[in-house]
Design an enzyme around this catalytic site. Structure first.
Site, PDB file in Angstrom:
ATOM      1  N   ASP A 228      -8.791 -17.999  -8.515  1.00 35.39           N
ATOM      2  CA  ASP A 228      -7.815 -17.978  -7.329  1.00 35.39           C
ATOM      3  C   ASP A 228      -8.563 -17.167  -5.994  1.00 35.39           C
ATOM      4  O   ASP A 228      -9.295 -16.175  -6.341  1.00 35.39           O
ATOM      5  CB  ASP A 228      -6.597 -17.089  -7.722  1.00 35.39           C
ATOM      6  CG  ASP A 228      -5.253 -17.208  -6.556  1.00 35.39           C
ATOM      7  OD1 ASP A 228      -5.028 -18.292  -6.191  1.00 35.39           O
ATOM      8  OD2 ASP A 228      -5.089 -16.125  -6.025  1.00 35.39           O
TER       9      ASP A 228
ATOM     10  N   GLU B  41     -21.949 -16.787 -22.534  1.00 38.87           N
ATOM     11  CA  GLU B  41     -21.968 -16.022 -23.686  1.00 38.87           C
ATOM     12  C   GLU B  41     -21.540 -16.869 -24.727  1.00 38.87           C
ATOM     13  O   GLU B  41     -21.497 -16.783 -26.072  1.00 38.87           O
ATOM     14  CB  GLU B  41     -21.553 -14.865 -23.741  1.00 38.87           C
ATOM     15  CG  GLU B  41     -22.201 -13.645 -23.120  1.00 38.87           C
ATOM     16  CD  GLU B  41     -21.419 -12.422 -22.998  1.00 38.87           C
ATOM     17  OE1 GLU B  41     -20.509 -12.236 -23.613  1.00 38.87           O
ATOM     18  OE2 GLU B  41     -21.851 -11.631 -21.783  1.00 38.87           O
TER      19      GLU B  41
HETATM   20  C1  GLC Z   1      -3.802 -19.289  -4.020  1.00 37.60           C
HETATM   21  C2  GLC Z   1      -3.006 -19.818  -4.711  1.00 37.60           C
HETATM   22  C3  GLC Z   1      -1.514 -19.563  -3.962  1.00 37.60           C
HETATM   23  C4  GLC Z   1      -1.228 -18.004  -4.060  1.00 37.60           C
HETATM   24  C5  GLC Z   1      -2.420 -17.452  -3.295  1.00 37.60           C
HETATM   25  C6  GLC Z   1      -2.355 -15.809  -3.515  1.00 37.60           C
HETATM   26  O1  GLC Z   1      -3.817 -19.773  -2.635  1.00 37.60           O
HETATM   27  O2  GLC Z   1      -3.040 -21.135  -5.111  1.00 37.60           O
HETATM   28  O3  GLC Z   1      -0.431 -20.363  -4.709  1.00 37.60           O
HETATM   29  O4  GLC Z   1      -0.104 -17.929  -3.221  1.00 37.60           O
HETATM   30  O5  GLC Z   1      -3.615 -17.887  -3.792  1.00 37.60           O
HETATM   31  O6  GLC Z   1      -2.681 -15.761  -4.822  1.00 37.60           O
END
Ligand code: GLC
Length: 545
Positions: free
Chosen positions: A211, A262
């Site tokens: 993310d 790993e």
């Molecule tokens: C990313 C995710 C989104 C989230 C953001 C903060 O863009 O896809 O859904 O709100 O990160 O974590």
């Protein structure tokens, strides 16, 4: 670990051609009847995913979380949220998916934790200057009495990116205040995430989507962002943006990659990096960094042959240049679903349209035709494709959700200037009737429109014209003819037609123009009906053998 795990010649590089199905677990299937999707529901629907023919699933965050941002606010990276199930169930799911031949990718959220994470609780309880605060960005303010935030940075969800603590210091959150940003210069933060990766690799996850991969590292001098940088946050941007796409990200990624290497069996990392300049994105894809990255450029493209051709050519050139396999994405849990997006006139700002745009400009029928055509196009391209749950049913955006049910923090944080992402997160319909169309026994966490009944899995299964049948057939034909090589040869069929041939000899033709075009060759699959004399109508894709 065995040496074969790190020997690249023996690694199964399955992701290079994989079709990955994104499971927004909260809305997929509710197994325990509480109105929220869960692991039990997902396990019961694995045969559906096997029959659809996907290679892998990516599951949005399922960790313990107060769900201030749909689970992207993680309180414990090593446990499952009770709403979704238990760690035992997660392990059983991974095993069962593997038995069906489906790989499982998790979602790593390293830019921020939840404000309920033990580290943040400790930091907030500690006195100013305590070392526990250094795991986050907690700083004195500016101006008289430090009453102004440390910088002018804005949160992605709206409002300032800083919130003041009771003791007068401020903490950074690029997203919601419930999502404090971690300090990636801190050695404990670095080692903790390597351990979290190991925790899940030991449980046989096949990889992670990462993310906000373009976040993590902040300019340590904490300069103000000027107006242009603020507006362009995360997009074109400039070199040396104070918090996006900083060069310091790459050593961190190399550490993660070394951990994954790993483990045997071809474990992968895919970056959610909103870095539109292909040459910057390519840096994330160097051989010791991410295996692949989402490519969001088609998702932002206008529906016209030239735009699609330019984006595809540029992607193949730049990503191929670093030896990475490209990916294609038309929808996900953060954007307006593509049948709705493509039903709006080119140039419409669909995020703004969602709030208060003129609904009469939406041509839903054309949008669905284009969405089917676009999906078939992406499935014919070299590389991997990410599908978002519900697109195999042709689900539209639920653009008329009443504002009192909205759950996305974007709605409140933007002072109601952005409607947020709930309209693409409405639970899936499995049956034609029943209170939540087979999603579960209870009132679903977001209301489902009546129009979802005829779009349900049951309604579409066995119907040769349905979008579900199209996706199932497309994945089958793709496996047979389109995952054999990584080459593509453009064919010139005029400005309004996008056409290319793959190494297997299969051709893909997309008609963006207004008039049907004549075809030659055997039709393997078409995204919609052909004309009476076998021509390819507007907004239609065909694969020819
Ligand atoms: C990313 C995710 C989104 C989230 C953001 C903060 O863009 O896809 O859904 O709100 O990160 O974590």
């Amino acid at each position: 670990m065995t040496s074969s795990a790190t020997d690249s010649s023996t690694v199964d590089r399955w992701w290079r051609t994989a079709v990955v199905y994104q499971v927004y677990i909260r809305s997929f299937a509710d197994g325990n009847g509480d109105g929220t999707g869960d692991i039990a529901g997902l396990r019961s629907r694995l045969p559906f995913l096997r029959d659809l023919g996907v290679d892998a699933i990516w599951i949005n965050p399922w960790y313990r979380s107060p769900l201030a941002d749909g689970g992207y606010d993680v309180a414990d990276y090593r446990d499952i949220d009770p709403q979704y199930g238990t760690l035992d169930q997660a392990e059983a799911l991974i095993t069962e998916a593997h038995e069906h031949g489906i790989k499982v990718i998790g979602d790593l959220v390293p830019n921020h934790t939840s404000d309920q994470h033990v580290w943040f609780a400790e930091a907030v309880a500690a006195p100013i200057g305590d070392p526990s605060r250094e795991r986050y960005h907690i700083r004195p303010g500016t101006g008289p009495d430090g009453a102004e935030p440390p910088t002018d940075w804005r949160s992605v969800f709206g409002g300032p990116a800083w919130t003041r603590l009771d003791d007068g210091e401020w903490y950074l959150h690029l997203f919601a205040p419930e999502q404090p940003d971690l300090n990636w210069d801190h050695p404990e933060v670095r080692s903790e995430f390597c351990d979290v990766l190991r925790f899940w690799m030991e449980r046989d996850l096949d990889g992670f989507r990462v993310d906000v991969a373009h976040g993590l590292v902040k300019d340590p001098t904490f300069p103000d962002a000027n107006e242009a940088q603020r507006l362009l946050a995360g997009s074109e941007g400039r070199e040396n943006h104070p918090f996006w796409d900083r060069d310091g990200i790459h050593p961190i990624v190399r550490e993660w990659r070394a951990v994954l290497d790993e483990y045997p069996g071809g474990r992968m990392l895919v970056a959610e990096a909103w870095v539109p300049r292909p040459e910057r994105l390519a840096l994330y894809l160097r051989p010791d960094e991410y295996h692949q990255s989402f490519n969001f450029n088609l998702l932002e493209a206008a529906w016209e042959a030239g735009d699609y051709r330019r984006i595809i050519a540029e992607t193949l050139e730049v990503q191929g240049g670093v030896g990475a396999a490209p990916t294609w994405v038309m929808s996900n849990h953060d954007v307006v679903r593509h049948p709705t997006r493509l039903g709006l006139p080119n140039g419409t700002d669909w995020r703004a349209w969602l709030l208060d745009g003129d609904r009469s400009i939406l041509d839903a029928e054309a949008g669905l035709a284009r969405a089917r055509a676009a999906t078939m196009l992406t499935l014919a391209l070299p590389g991997g494709t990410y599908l978002y749950q519900g697109e195999e049913l042709g689900l539209p955006e639920v653009h008329d959700l009443p504002t009192d049910v909205l759950d996305d923090p974007v709605w409140e944080r933007s002072d109601h200037q952005a409607k947020g992402r709930d309209g693409c997160r409405v639970p899936l319909p499995w049956t034609t009737d029943g209170p939540s169309f087979g999603f579960g026994d209870a009132e679903p966490w977001l209301p489902m429109p009546d129009s979802f009944g005829p779009l349900s899995v049951d309604a579409q299964r066995g119907d040769s014209d349905s979008t579900l049948t199209l996706y199932t057939e497309a994945l089958r034909v793709r496996r047979e003819h389109l995952v054999t090589d990584e080459a593509l040869t453009w064919l010139d069929l005029g400005d309004d037609v996008l056409a290319f041939e793959r190494g297997s000899g299969v051709r893909c033709v997309v008609n963006f123009g207004t008039e049907p075009i004549a075809l030659d060759g055997e039709v393997l699959l078409a995204s919609g009906p052909l004309t009476a004399d076998g021509g390819l109508p507007t907004d239609t894709t065909v694969w020819l053998g």
